[in-house]
Design a protein around this motif. Structure first.
Motif, short mmCIF file in Angstrom:
data_model
loop_
_atom_site.label_atom_id
_atom_site.label_comp_id
_atom_site.label_asym_id
_atom_site.label_seq_id
_atom_site.Cartn_x
_atom_site.Cartn_y
_atom_site.Cartn_z
N ILE A 338 0.82 -1.22 0.00
CA ILE A 338 0.00 0.00 0.00
C ILE A 338 0.86 1.27 0.00
CG2 ILE A 338 -2.05 -1.03 1.05
CD1 ILE A 338 -1.05 0.02 3.77
N THR A 339 2.08 1.17 -0.50
CA THR A 339 2.93 2.35 -0.65
C THR A 339 2.77 2.92 -2.05
OG1 THR A 339 4.57 1.55 0.94
CG2 THR A 339 5.29 3.22 -0.63
N LEU A 340 2.37 4.18 -2.12
CA LEU A 340 2.22 4.85 -3.40
C LEU A 340 3.56 5.43 -3.82
CD1 LEU A 340 0.33 5.74 -5.69
CD2 LEU A 340 -0.10 7.85 -4.41
N ARG A 341 4.14 4.85 -4.82
CA ARG A 341 5.47 5.26 -5.28
C ARG A 341 5.46 6.74 -5.70
NH1 ARG A 341 8.61 4.82 -10.15
NH2 ARG A 341 10.73 4.07 -9.74
N THR A 342 6.45 7.48 -5.27
CA THR A 342 6.69 8.91 -5.53
C THR A 342 5.78 9.83 -4.72
OG1 THR A 342 5.19 9.36 -7.42
CG2 THR A 342 7.31 8.32 -7.94
N ALA A 343 4.84 9.29 -3.92
CA ALA A 343 3.92 10.16 -3.19
C ALA A 343 4.65 11.02 -2.17
CB ALA A 343 2.84 9.32 -2.49
N SER A 344 5.55 10.42 -1.40
CA SER A 344 6.27 11.20 -0.39
C SER A 344 7.16 12.25 -1.05
CB SER A 344 7.09 10.27 0.50
OG SER A 344 8.02 9.53 -0.26
N GLU A 345 7.74 11.89 -2.19
CA GLU A 345 8.58 12.83 -2.93
C GLU A 345 7.75 14.01 -3.45
OE1 GLU A 345 10.84 12.81 -7.26
OE2 GLU A 345 10.62 10.93 -6.16
N THR A 346 6.57 13.71 -3.98
CA THR A 346 5.71 14.77 -4.50
C THR A 346 5.22 15.67 -3.38
OG1 THR A 346 4.98 13.32 -6.30
CG2 THR A 346 3.61 15.23 -5.82
N LEU A 347 4.83 15.07 -2.26
CA LEU A 347 4.35 15.87 -1.14
C LEU A 347 5.45 16.78 -0.61
CD1 LEU A 347 2.16 16.61 0.86
CD2 LEU A 347 2.79 14.62 2.22
N SER A 348 6.67 16.27 -0.53
CA SER A 348 7.79 17.10 -0.08
C SER A 348 8.00 18.28 -1.01
CB SER A 348 9.07 16.25 0.00
OG SER A 348 8.95 15.25 0.97
N PHE A 349 7.80 18.05 -2.30
CA PHE A 349 7.93 19.15 -3.27
C PHE A 349 6.88 20.22 -3.01
CE2 PHE A 349 6.32 20.88 -7.31
CZ PHE A 349 7.46 21.56 -7.75
N ASN A 423 5.94 20.33 -12.09
CA ASN A 423 7.32 20.81 -12.25
C ASN A 423 7.46 21.88 -13.33
OD1 ASN A 423 8.55 19.11 -10.25
ND2 ASN A 423 8.26 17.39 -11.64
N LEU A 424 6.36 22.53 -13.66
CA LEU A 424 6.39 23.60 -14.66
C LEU A 424 5.91 24.89 -14.01
CD1 LEU A 424 4.81 21.65 -17.68
CD2 LEU A 424 7.24 22.11 -17.28
N PRO A 425 6.76 25.57 -13.25
CA PRO A 425 6.32 26.76 -12.51
C PRO A 425 5.84 27.90 -13.40
CG PRO A 425 8.71 26.53 -12.44
CD PRO A 425 8.18 25.25 -13.00
N LYS A 436 -9.15 38.68 -12.53
CA LYS A 436 -8.79 39.37 -13.77
C LYS A 436 -7.55 40.24 -13.64
CE LYS A 436 -12.38 37.70 -15.92
NZ LYS A 436 -12.21 36.65 -16.95
N ASP A 437 -7.33 40.80 -12.45
CA ASP A 437 -6.26 41.79 -12.29
C ASP A 437 -4.98 41.21 -11.69
OD1 ASP A 437 -8.03 43.74 -13.22
OD2 ASP A 437 -8.84 44.04 -11.19
N LYS A 438 -4.89 39.87 -11.63
CA LYS A 438 -3.73 39.27 -10.99
C LYS A 438 -3.37 37.96 -11.70
CE LYS A 438 -2.04 37.55 -6.54
NZ LYS A 438 -2.38 37.21 -5.14
N VAL A 439 -2.08 37.67 -11.74
CA VAL A 439 -1.59 36.40 -12.26
C VAL A 439 -0.94 35.64 -11.10
CG1 VAL A 439 -0.02 35.26 -13.87
CG2 VAL A 439 -1.21 37.36 -14.56
N GLU A 440 -1.59 34.57 -10.67
CA GLU A 440 -1.10 33.80 -9.53
C GLU A 440 0.15 32.98 -9.91
OE1 GLU A 440 -5.11 34.99 -8.50
OE2 GLU A 440 -4.26 34.04 -10.29
N THR A 441 1.00 32.76 -8.93
CA THR A 441 2.20 31.94 -9.14
C THR A 441 1.98 30.53 -8.60
OG1 THR A 441 3.17 32.49 -6.99
CG2 THR A 441 3.62 34.00 -8.82
N GLN A 442 2.89 29.65 -8.96
CA GLN A 442 2.83 28.29 -8.47
C GLN A 442 2.87 28.25 -6.94
OE1 GLN A 442 6.46 25.90 -8.75
NE2 GLN A 442 5.26 24.17 -9.56
N THR A 443 3.75 29.02 -6.34
CA THR A 443 3.87 29.04 -4.88
C THR A 443 2.59 29.51 -4.23
OG1 THR A 443 6.26 29.36 -4.93
CG2 THR A 443 5.10 30.13 -2.96
N GLU A 444 1.95 30.52 -4.76
CA GLU A 444 0.71 31.04 -4.18
C GLU A 444 -0.39 29.99 -4.23
OE1 GLU A 444 0.64 35.83 -4.95
OE2 GLU A 444 0.52 34.53 -6.71
N ILE A 445 -0.50 29.31 -5.34
CA ILE A 445 -1.56 28.30 -5.49
C ILE A 445 -1.31 27.13 -4.54
CG2 ILE A 445 -2.58 26.62 -7.07
CD1 ILE A 445 -3.48 29.47 -7.59
N ILE A 446 -0.07 26.67 -4.41
CA ILE A 446 0.24 25.56 -3.50
C ILE A 446 0.00 25.96 -2.05
CG2 ILE A 446 2.10 24.11 -2.61
CD1 ILE A 446 3.22 23.97 -5.44
#
Length: 592
Positions: A338-349, A423-425, A436-446
């Motif tokens: 029941i280990t989801l491969r890459t899940a811990s790596e993705t969550l850490s990201f 992985n495409l910031p 309409k008046d703002k462009v959100e970044t990857q960091t803001e959305i996460i």
């Protein structure tokens, strides 16, 4: 999508988005009420003698099918003076799809090759009985059928077909909307060649050795299958069994193709000897998890494959980690992994994007737990629950704003892959088009997704993060068609049970999100089988519910709890043991 902003280069297609949305929503509603379970995928791995503790082949197979009651399989051990086979049968098919005896075992996973293409057809401007193919006008064939419909009696139905297959978007009274007035035909490999599936199943179930087994496989031309094999002589093998074909290099079979010109027709059909395969490879194992097969003749087989990052990658990781000494107990543990491969790596990201200064002390402490999480989906895991909820919130944040309404987003949602954007910031998907008046970044959305998930789980599961548990949300229920009537559900439907795993773990338990925030499992290992050629009579398996479809039978759901616990039981083959130990024995006597 509501936004007209470009999303990068895409292959050209004339298919209208509104038409695809309507068609997809209709298909989704049909599948939700479909009375038969769907085939979703499968796992299988076979270990050579060099890798096992006994020096004999170990074989595992668990086909993944939508959960259902009664069970999709009927398990039977057939013995005659000249034939013996222990197998799993589908209704109406006289030979087992999965089987073993004392000399060999086989199983299947879905190959997932693309064996269906759609073509725009050009109808004659004045004669509706003709369609254009290259420089000729060919006549449609007309097929008349009568369909028996409840409360309506006989309903006549006529459809017309080209040399490729039936026209799928038009009939007398109804027309599925596709852009303009173009007719669309369906090319399906299954109908293009003589159907010898039954002959193929007969051949593989009556083969005396591996060569005879292989000789029967070309008769199974569709649907595409990964055929897994092991035998008492120490052979292991995998064959991709399908009628594969080569298309022009510029043709993308995911779109509706040009039928009139003939330029999008298959260039060649391949001989079975050109199909991907592996027989007694140097790795001493073969495996399949619906992943992309090896290239053949310099090109990839087009299809709808499961990513190799999860189940297939996990199989390889585990098999490579232990070079030799594998036992049936090891196979059991692996089947229930029941280990989801890459899940811990993705969550850490994701967590690396959080601003520590904006987090509360409770959030900082929980973040430490999340960073230490190994990616396992056990019943008590609060980390698995948080990760899954956060992924859902991220998915909606990236994609839902691009659609005009929620229903349209949900109809497309499963096709929009979060991991392709992570992985495409600089990807424009990160921007919320409704601001309409703002462009959100990857960091803001996460960061916002983390906060939304924190608040959501406080509301749904309580203030104490240690009480957030995967098993409170993720559950398995074996639906019976009659159980859809509320008053009859307790008598026919089996479950629900809290279950471990998720989509992508070897114990594959994908789900559909429910309105109450829970996750209802949508497909499961429809059986788990482990055949040990050092002790065939003690080989093991399990069914998800039971052998009987009769709700009054003691065998209707006697395996349900065992299945959820990851337990196996013996596939009994010893005649004396069966007669002495079976509490229920039905004996068929010849008529005199």
């Amino acid at each position: 999508p509501s936004s007209s902003r470009p999303r990068g280069d895409h292959a050209h297609s004339e298919t209208n988005t509104e038409d695809l949305t309507a068609l997809q929503e209709h298909i989704s509603k049909v599948l939700d009420h479909f009375p038969l379970p769907e085939f979703h995928g499968s796992n299988s791995w076979v270990l050579a003698p060099e890798k096992t503790a006994s020096g004999k082949v170990l074989f595992e197979n668990d086909p993944h099918i939508a959960q259902a009651q009664p069970s999709i399989w009927y398990e039977a051990h057939l013995v005659t003076p000249s034939y013996e086979k222990y197998g799993y049968y589908l209704a109406g098919v006289p030979f087992p799809l999965l089987s073993h005896d004392r000399t060999m075992a086989h199983g299947f996973t879905m190959l997932a090759n693309d064996d269906t293409n759609f073509y725009y057809e050009e109808q004659h401007p004045t004669d509706t009985t003709l369609y254009k193919y290259k420089d000729e006008w060919l006549k449609f064939d007309y097929v008349d059928k009568t369909i028996q419909v409840k409360d309506m009696g006989e309903v006549p139905f006529r459809f017309k077909k080209t040399h490729r297959g039936p026209i799928v978007n038009a009939n007398h009274a109804n027309r599925t909307r596709v852009k303009g007035d173009k007719l669309v035909s369906m090319f399906w490999l299954f109908t293009q060649f003589e159907n010898q599936l039954v002959q193929g199943l007969y051949g593989i179930n009556h083969a005396a050795n591996m060569e005879e087994f292989r000789e029967a496989l070309p008769q199974i031309h569709a649907p595409g299958l990964n055929v897994m094999y092991g035998d008492a002589q120490g052979n292991i093998a995998w064959w991709a069994t399908a009628k594969l074909y080569r298309m022009p290099d510029s043709t993308n079979t995911k779109f509706i193709l040009d039928g009139a010109s003939g330029k999008d027709d298959p260039l060649a059909f391949l001989d079975f000897s050109d199909n991907p395969s592996a027989v007694n490879p140097p790795s001493n194992y073969v495996y399949s998890a619906n992943n992309q097969p090896d290239s053949i003749q310099g090109f990839w087989v087009p299809g709808y494959y499961a990513t190799g990052r999860f189940r297939a990658g996990r199989i390889v990781d585990l098999l490579e980690a232990k070079e030799k000494g594998w036992t049936p107990e090891d196979m059991m543990t692996m089947a229930n992994d029941i280990t989801l491969r890459t899940a811990s790596e993705t969550l850490s990201f994701y967590l690396s994007h959080l601003d520590q200064m904006t987090l509360t002390e409770a959030q900082i402490n929980f973040k430490k737990r999340l960073l230490a999480w190994p990616g396992t989906y056990d019943l008590e895991s609060s980390e698995a629950l948080f990760y899954q909820k956060m992924k859902g919130n991220l998915h909606r944040a990236l994609f839902a704003d691009e659609f005009e309404d929620k229903d349209t987003y949900y109809s497309y949602g499963v096709q929009l892959k979060l991991d392709k954007i992570a992985n495409l910031p600089e990807s424009p998907w990160w921007d919320n088009v409704s601001t309409k008046d703002k462009v959100e970044t990857q960091t803001e959305i996460i960061q916002q997704a983390f906060q939304d998930t924190w608040e959501q789980l406080h509301k749904e599961q309580g203030e104490d993060p240690s009480a957030w548990q995967w098993g409170k949300v993720h559950y398995l229920e074996h639906d019976h068609p009659i159980g859809r009537v509320a008053a009859l559900k307790p008598y026919f439907t089996v479950g629900p049970f809290p279950v471990t795993g998720t989509g992508g773990t070897l114990n594959n338990q994908p789900y559909r999100s429910q309105k109450d925030g829970r996750y209802k499992v949508s497909s499961i290992p429809s059986t788990r089988r482990i055949v040990d050629f050092s002790d065939v009579e003690n080989s093991i398996s399990i069914l998800p519910t039971g052998q009987s479809g009769n709700p009054l039978s003691p065998f209707y759901k006697d395996q349900a709890a065992l299945f959820v616990e990851g337990t196996f039981r013996k596939m009994m083959m010893n005649k004396k043991e069966i007669k002495n130990g079976a509490p229920h024995l039905l004996v068929f006597k010849p008529k005199h």
